[in-house]
Write a protein that holds these residues in place. Structure first.
Motif, PDB file in Angstrom:
ATOM      1  N   ILE A 134      44.945  28.326  33.075  1.00 44.79           N
ATOM      2  CA  ILE A 134      45.748  29.554  33.086  1.00 44.79           C
ATOM      3  C   ILE A 134      45.363  30.438  31.904  1.00 44.79           C
ATOM      4  O   ILE A 134      45.180  31.649  32.043  1.00 44.79           O
ATOM      5  CB  ILE A 134      47.255  29.232  33.046  1.00 44.79           C
ATOM      6  CG1 ILE A 134      47.684  28.495  34.305  1.00 44.79           C
ATOM      7  CG2 ILE A 134      48.072  30.511  32.873  1.00 44.79           C
ATOM      8  CD1 ILE A 134      49.082  27.902  34.218  1.00 44.79           C
ATOM      9  N   SER A 149      43.567  34.056  32.249  1.00 47.10           N
ATOM     10  CA  SER A 149      44.322  35.191  31.713  1.00 47.10           C
ATOM     11  C   SER A 149      43.490  35.981  30.719  1.00 47.10           C
ATOM     12  O   SER A 149      43.584  37.203  30.657  1.00 47.10           O
ATOM     13  CB  SER A 149      45.610  34.706  31.036  1.00 47.10           C
ATOM     14  OG  SER A 149      46.444  34.058  31.957  1.00 47.10           O
ATOM     15  N   LYS A 203      50.919  39.870  34.542  1.00 43.59           N
ATOM     16  CA  LYS A 203      51.780  38.793  35.011  1.00 43.59           C
ATOM     17  C   LYS A 203      50.936  37.747  35.729  1.00 43.59           C
ATOM     18  O   LYS A 203      50.035  38.081  36.485  1.00 43.59           O
ATOM     19  CB  LYS A 203      52.826  39.366  35.969  1.00 43.59           C
ATOM     20  CG  LYS A 203      53.827  38.382  36.450  1.00 43.59           C
ATOM     21  CD  LYS A 203      54.994  38.935  37.263  1.00 43.59           C
ATOM     22  CE  LYS A 203      54.778  40.227  37.960  1.00 43.59           C
ATOM     23  NZ  LYS A 203      55.888  40.597  38.848  1.00 43.59           N
ATOM     24  N   CYS A 204      51.246  36.486  35.461  1.00 45.41           N
ATOM     25  CA  CYS A 204      50.552  35.377  36.111  1.00 45.41           C
ATOM     26  C   CYS A 204      51.604  34.464  36.722  1.00 45.41           C
ATOM     27  O   CYS A 204      52.590  34.136  36.070  1.00 45.41           O
ATOM     28  CB  CYS A 204      49.721  34.617  35.079  1.00 45.41           C
ATOM     29  SG  CYS A 204      48.935  33.136  35.718  1.00 45.41           S
ATOM     30  N   GLN A 205      51.396  34.081  37.976  1.00 51.16           N
ATOM     31  CA  GLN A 205      52.324  33.182  38.640  1.00 51.16           C
ATOM     32  C   GLN A 205      51.567  31.956  39.132  1.00 51.16           C
ATOM     33  O   GLN A 205      50.510  32.085  39.748  1.00 51.16           O
ATOM     34  CB  GLN A 205      53.018  33.891  39.794  1.00 51.16           C
ATOM     35  CG  GLN A 205      53.859  35.060  39.323  1.00 51.16           C
ATOM     36  CD  GLN A 205      54.537  35.788  40.453  1.00 51.16           C
ATOM     37  OE1 GLN A 205      54.271  35.555  41.620  1.00 51.16           O
ATOM     38  NE2 GLN A 205      55.445  36.674  40.100  1.00 51.16           N
ATOM     39  N   VAL A 206      52.113  30.787  38.845  1.00 50.01           N
ATOM     40  CA  VAL A 206      51.479  29.524  39.207  1.00 50.01           C
ATOM     41  C   VAL A 206      52.456  28.723  40.060  1.00 50.01           C
ATOM     42  O   VAL A 206      53.623  28.579  39.703  1.00 50.01           O
ATOM     43  CB  VAL A 206      51.108  28.713  37.940  1.00 50.01           C
ATOM     44  CG1 VAL A 206      50.475  27.398  38.311  1.00 50.01           C
ATOM     45  CG2 VAL A 206      50.212  29.522  37.033  1.00 50.01           C
ATOM     46  N   SER A 212      52.402  23.676  29.046  1.00 52.82           N
ATOM     47  CA  SER A 212      52.828  24.671  28.067  1.00 52.82           C
ATOM     48  C   SER A 212      52.053  24.544  26.756  1.00 52.82           C
ATOM     49  O   SER A 212      51.574  25.530  26.197  1.00 52.82           O
ATOM     50  CB  SER A 212      54.327  24.515  27.800  1.00 52.82           C
ATOM     51  OG  SER A 212      54.764  25.422  26.826  1.00 52.82           O
ATOM     52  N   PHE A 230      48.423  25.699  27.320  1.00 54.38           N
ATOM     53  CA  PHE A 230      48.357  27.153  27.472  1.00 54.38           C
ATOM     54  C   PHE A 230      48.461  27.840  26.110  1.00 54.38           C
ATOM     55  O   PHE A 230      47.625  28.658  25.745  1.00 54.38           O
ATOM     56  CB  PHE A 230      49.459  27.668  28.404  1.00 54.38           C
ATOM     57  CG  PHE A 230      49.534  29.164  28.443  1.00 54.38           C
ATOM     58  CD1 PHE A 230      48.627  29.886  29.204  1.00 54.38           C
ATOM     59  CD2 PHE A 230      50.485  29.857  27.713  1.00 54.38           C
ATOM     60  CE1 PHE A 230      48.667  31.281  29.229  1.00 54.38           C
ATOM     61  CE2 PHE A 230      50.541  31.236  27.729  1.00 54.38           C
ATOM     62  CZ  PHE A 230      49.629  31.954  28.495  1.00 54.38           C
ATOM     63  N   THR A 239      45.598  29.914  23.597  1.00 55.28           N
ATOM     64  CA  THR A 239      45.755  31.344  23.306  1.00 55.28           C
ATOM     65  C   THR A 239      45.680  31.624  21.800  1.00 55.28           C
ATOM     66  O   THR A 239      45.774  32.770  21.383  1.00 55.28           O
ATOM     67  CB  THR A 239      47.088  31.893  23.848  1.00 55.28           C
ATOM     68  OG1 THR A 239      48.180  31.209  23.230  1.00 55.28           O
ATOM     69  CG2 THR A 239      47.169  31.749  25.351  1.00 55.28           C
ATOM     70  N   LEU A 260      48.899  40.483  29.018  1.00 56.01           N
ATOM     71  CA  LEU A 260      49.697  39.439  29.661  1.00 56.01           C
ATOM     72  C   LEU A 260      51.098  39.401  29.061  1.00 56.01           C
ATOM     73  O   LEU A 260      51.260  39.196  27.859  1.00 56.01           O
ATOM     74  CB  LEU A 260      49.025  38.071  29.511  1.00 56.01           C
ATOM     75  CG  LEU A 260      49.708  36.914  30.218  1.00 56.01           C
ATOM     76  CD1 LEU A 260      49.696  37.126  31.729  1.00 56.01           C
ATOM     77  CD2 LEU A 260      49.036  35.611  29.859  1.00 56.01           C
ATOM     78  N   THR A 312      54.009  37.929  31.087  1.00 51.86           N
ATOM     79  CA  THR A 312      54.767  36.781  31.590  1.00 51.86           C
ATOM     80  C   THR A 312      53.866  35.828  32.383  1.00 51.86           C
ATOM     81  O   THR A 312      52.906  36.250  33.014  1.00 51.86           O
ATOM     82  CB  THR A 312      55.918  37.204  32.526  1.00 51.86           C
ATOM     83  OG1 THR A 312      55.382  37.895  33.642  1.00 51.86           O
ATOM     84  CG2 THR A 312      56.932  38.068  31.820  1.00 51.86           C
ATOM     85  N   VAL A 313      54.222  34.559  32.292  1.00 54.92           N
ATOM     86  CA  VAL A 313      53.612  33.521  33.113  1.00 54.92           C
ATOM     87  C   VAL A 313      54.765  32.817  33.814  1.00 54.92           C
ATOM     88  O   VAL A 313      55.648  32.266  33.157  1.00 54.92           O
ATOM     89  CB  VAL A 313      52.801  32.513  32.276  1.00 54.92           C
ATOM     90  CG1 VAL A 313      52.274  31.387  33.149  1.00 54.92           C
ATOM     91  CG2 VAL A 313      51.665  33.202  31.549  1.00 54.92           C
TER      92      VAL A 313
END
Length: 117
Positions: A11, A15, A23-26, A45, A48, A52, A71, A73-74
């Motif tokens: 992710i 990103s 926005k990223c949705q998994v 978490s 990720f 970053t 970015l 929100t995830v």
């Protein structure tokens, strides 16, 4: 089961590669989270947030490359009816572990004169 560390790293990498996403949705399959769903989410978490990390405290502004700057929100969704007990707590635990990694990296990467040693 799922390897949360690999998912979190993927992710973060995606990103960063797609700089314009906000926005990223998994979606995670629930059948693979039944045994240790909270651990998988914590590992996701942590990986990720750890991926970053950028240490640009001592770089000039022109050399700073922001990580996934747009970015915001995830979203992590679990497909199916299963519920992971204290999912938010598991995500927060992973973020807390990553903060400890950040502190360690900040200390190790600091110049000698900043450490007052």
């Amino acid at each position: 089961g799922l390897d949360g560390s690999k998912i979190g790293s993927a992710i973060a990498e995606k990103s960063n590669a797609e700089q314009k996403i906000s926005k990223c949705q998994v979606i995670l399959p629930s059948d693979s989270l039944t045994q240790s769903g909270a651990k998988t989410l914590s590992d996701l978490s942590c990986a990720f947030h750890t991926n970053t990390y950028t240490n640009d405290r001592f770089k000039s502004k022109k050399n700073i490359k922001p990580f996934a700057k747009d970015l915001a929100t995830v979203g992590i969704y679990i497909d199916g009816d299963d519920v992971v007990e204290d999912a938010q707590g598991a995500l927060d635990d992973g973020k807390g572990l990553a903060k400890g990694v950040f502190l360690t990296k900040d200390i190790v990467n600091a110049p000698h004169n900043v450490l007052n040693s």
